[in-house]
Design an enzyme around this catalytic site. Structure first.
Site, PDB file in Angstrom:
ATOM      1  N   ARG A   1      -2.464   2.275  17.616  1.00 30.84           N
ATOM      2  CA  ARG A   1      -2.169   1.286  18.767  1.00 30.84           C
ATOM      3  C   ARG A   1      -1.284   2.193  19.994  1.00 30.84           C
ATOM      4  O   ARG A   1      -1.686   1.717  21.113  1.00 30.84           O
ATOM      5  CB  ARG A   1      -1.648  -0.110  18.470  1.00 30.84           C
ATOM      6  CG  ARG A   1      -2.406  -0.901  17.541  1.00 30.84           C
ATOM      7  CD  ARG A   1      -1.728  -2.249  16.932  1.00 30.84           C
ATOM      8  NE  ARG A   1      -1.569  -1.868  15.595  1.00 30.84           N
ATOM      9  CZ  ARG A   1      -0.676  -2.704  14.846  1.00 30.84           C
ATOM     10  NH1 ARG A   1       0.034  -3.278  15.396  1.00 30.84           N
ATOM     11  NH2 ARG A   1      -0.686  -2.550  13.594  1.00 30.84           N
TER      12      ARG A   1
ATOM     13  N   GLU B   1       7.588   0.186   3.456  1.00 33.73           N
ATOM     14  CA  GLU B   1       8.575  -0.866   2.616  1.00 33.73           C
ATOM     15  C   GLU B   1       8.245  -0.272   1.003  1.00 33.73           C
ATOM     16  O   GLU B   1       8.992  -0.413   0.107  1.00 33.73           O
ATOM     17  CB  GLU B   1       8.170  -2.118   2.891  1.00 33.73           C
ATOM     18  CG  GLU B   1       9.197  -3.196   2.346  1.00 33.73           C
ATOM     19  CD  GLU B   1       9.001  -4.522   2.674  1.00 33.73           C
ATOM     20  OE1 GLU B   1       8.208  -4.766   3.721  1.00 33.73           O
ATOM     21  OE2 GLU B   1       9.594  -5.450   2.239  1.00 33.73           O
TER      22      GLU B   1
HETATM   23  O1  LIG Z   1       8.363   0.842  12.443  1.00 33.89           O
HETATM   24  P1  LIG Z   1       7.408   0.754  11.448  1.00 33.89           P
HETATM   25  O2  LIG Z   1       7.921   0.116  10.269  1.00 33.89           O
HETATM   26  O3  LIG Z   1       6.860   2.125  11.051  1.00 33.89           O
HETATM   27  O4  LIG Z   1       5.938   0.025  11.527  1.00 33.89           O
HETATM   28  C1  LIG Z   1       5.481   0.233  12.954  1.00 33.89           C
HETATM   29  C2  LIG Z   1       4.294   0.605  13.002  1.00 33.89           C
HETATM   30  O5  LIG Z   1       3.164  -0.217  12.271  1.00 33.89           O
HETATM   31  C3  LIG Z   1       2.158  -0.482  12.830  1.00 33.89           C
HETATM   32  O6  LIG Z   1       0.991   0.574  12.810  1.00 33.89           O
HETATM   33  P2  LIG Z   1       0.388   0.575  11.460  1.00 33.89           P
HETATM   34  O7  LIG Z   1       0.793   1.755  10.477  1.00 33.89           O
HETATM   35  O8  LIG Z   1       0.255  -0.575  10.673  1.00 33.89           O
HETATM   36  O9  LIG Z   1      -1.115   1.298  11.769  1.00 33.89           O
HETATM   37  P3  LIG Z   1      -2.353   0.952  12.802  1.00 33.89           P
HETATM   38  O10 LIG Z   1      -1.744   1.072  14.188  1.00 33.89           O
HETATM   39  O11 LIG Z   1      -3.370   1.823  12.338  1.00 33.89           O
HETATM   40  O12 LIG Z   1      -2.822  -0.707  12.625  1.00 33.89           O
HETATM   41  C4  LIG Z   1       2.362  -0.428  14.401  1.00 33.89           C
HETATM   42  O13 LIG Z   1       1.287  -0.012  15.066  1.00 33.89           O
HETATM   43  C5  LIG Z   1       3.276   0.798  14.167  1.00 33.89           C
HETATM   44  O14 LIG Z   1       2.797   2.226  14.485  1.00 33.89           O
HETATM   45  N1  LIG Z   2       4.677  -8.028  12.148  1.00 38.44           N
HETATM   46  C1  LIG Z   2       3.759  -6.736  12.676  1.00 38.44           C
HETATM   47  N2  LIG Z   2       2.808  -7.154  13.606  1.00 38.44           N
HETATM   48  C2  LIG Z   2       1.870  -6.123  13.764  1.00 38.44           C
HETATM   49  N3  LIG Z   2       2.299  -4.911  13.549  1.00 38.44           N
HETATM   50  C3  LIG Z   2       3.134  -4.497  12.595  1.00 38.44           C
HETATM   51  N4  LIG Z   2       3.798  -3.532  12.212  1.00 38.44           N
HETATM   52  C4  LIG Z   2       4.555  -3.689  11.185  1.00 38.44           C
HETATM   53  N5  LIG Z   2       4.888  -4.905  11.444  1.00 38.44           N
HETATM   54  C5  LIG Z   2       4.339  -5.521  12.039  1.00 38.44           C
END
Ligand SMILES: O=P(O)(O)OC[C@H]1O[C@H](OP(=O)(O)OP(=O)(O)O)[C@H](O)[C@@H]1O
Ligand SMILES: Nc1ncnc2[nH]cnc12
Length: 237
Positions: free
Chosen positions: A122, A159
């Protein structure tokens, strides 16, 4: 798959987000953290508000309220108990999307930033338009085994378990001034790994910028004194 998503949260506007964006330097170590804004309620309750709808304009800048209200919250995705902050609805709203980019650009345009690093996936949505607008290069930080050239990697904890992001060697240099962009900070593990990659090659990380923060997860603690700037926060329900 490790659990990346965090439970039962609702969005809160940051009253000083727009003001902070307009009056950028010097960056406070933790961005506009002293928010006292109203919540964006996710549940109906007595007022029978639609889940995820913005109900108050706590910011001095109407753009922040519009951004908050454009983010859809999906309960129980991807697992029961998780309130998923869905920025795809923000992308469906050209004004909210443009306002999001503009707020970041207003904050960073005069900071001498030479590289915007976006975290997969994202961060690839918000990072490139910011980079183009401020005249910086864009560097993608990717999940493992996606980049074809030589990479450096940084592992980070989730986590349950670990994950990794990678950056091309040579994309960032020791005289670069970097902005790290992602949609959301939860535990801070992802941003921390991103910052580590950039600092390992000698870049100065000026700030991390996200649209949403889940403050209950205390991601800022993991980042120490590295500054984080966010537009909206999600409250625990
Ligand atoms: O602060 P954190 O606990 O590290 O979580 C935040 C991350 O989690 C989500 O991405 P995700 O890894 O789910 O991947 P995506 O963007 O590919 O869906 C979000 O877009 C951040 O990159
Ligand atoms: N609650 C949440 N919604 C969207 N992205 C996330 N990445 C980690 N936690 C999330």
């Amino acid at each position: 798959m490790p659990l990346r998503f965090q439970p039962r949260l609702r969005l809160r506007l940051l009253p000083s987000a727009a003001a902070a964006a307009a009056s950028a330097p010097p960056f406070p170590p933790h961005g506009p953290a002293s928010a006292t804004g109203s919540s964006v309620r996710l549940t109906g309750g007595r007022s029978r508000r639609r889940r995820g709808a913005a109900v108050a304009m706590a910011s001095g800048d109407a753009r922040v309220a519009g951004i908050a209200s454009s983010i859809r919250v999906i309960p129980d995705f991807p697992k029961p108990g998780i309130m998923f902050q869905d920025i795809t609805t923000l992308l469906l709203d050209p004004k909210a999307f443009r306002d999001t980019i503009d707020l970041f650009v207003e904050r960073y345009k005069d900071q001498g930033i030479t590289v915007v690093a976006g975290v997969e996936a994202r961060g690839f949505i918000f990072g490139p338009p910011i980079a183009l607008a401020i005249g910086a290069k864009f560097v993608p930080l990717r999940k493992p085994k996606k980049l074809p050239g030589e990479v450096i990697s940084e592992e980070y904890s989730l986590e349950y378990g670990t994950d990794k992001i990678e950056m091309h060697v040579g994309a960032v240099e020791d005289n670069d001034r970097a902005l790290v962009v992602d949609d959301l900070i939860a535990t801070g593990g992802t941003l921390c790994a991103a910052v580590n990659l950039l600092e390992r090659v000698g870049a100065k990380v000026v700030e991390c910028a996200c649209v949403i923060e889940l403050p209950e997860l205390k991601g800022r603690d993991k980042l120490g004194d590295r500054p984080v700037f966010v537009l909206v926060k999600a409250d625990g329900a």
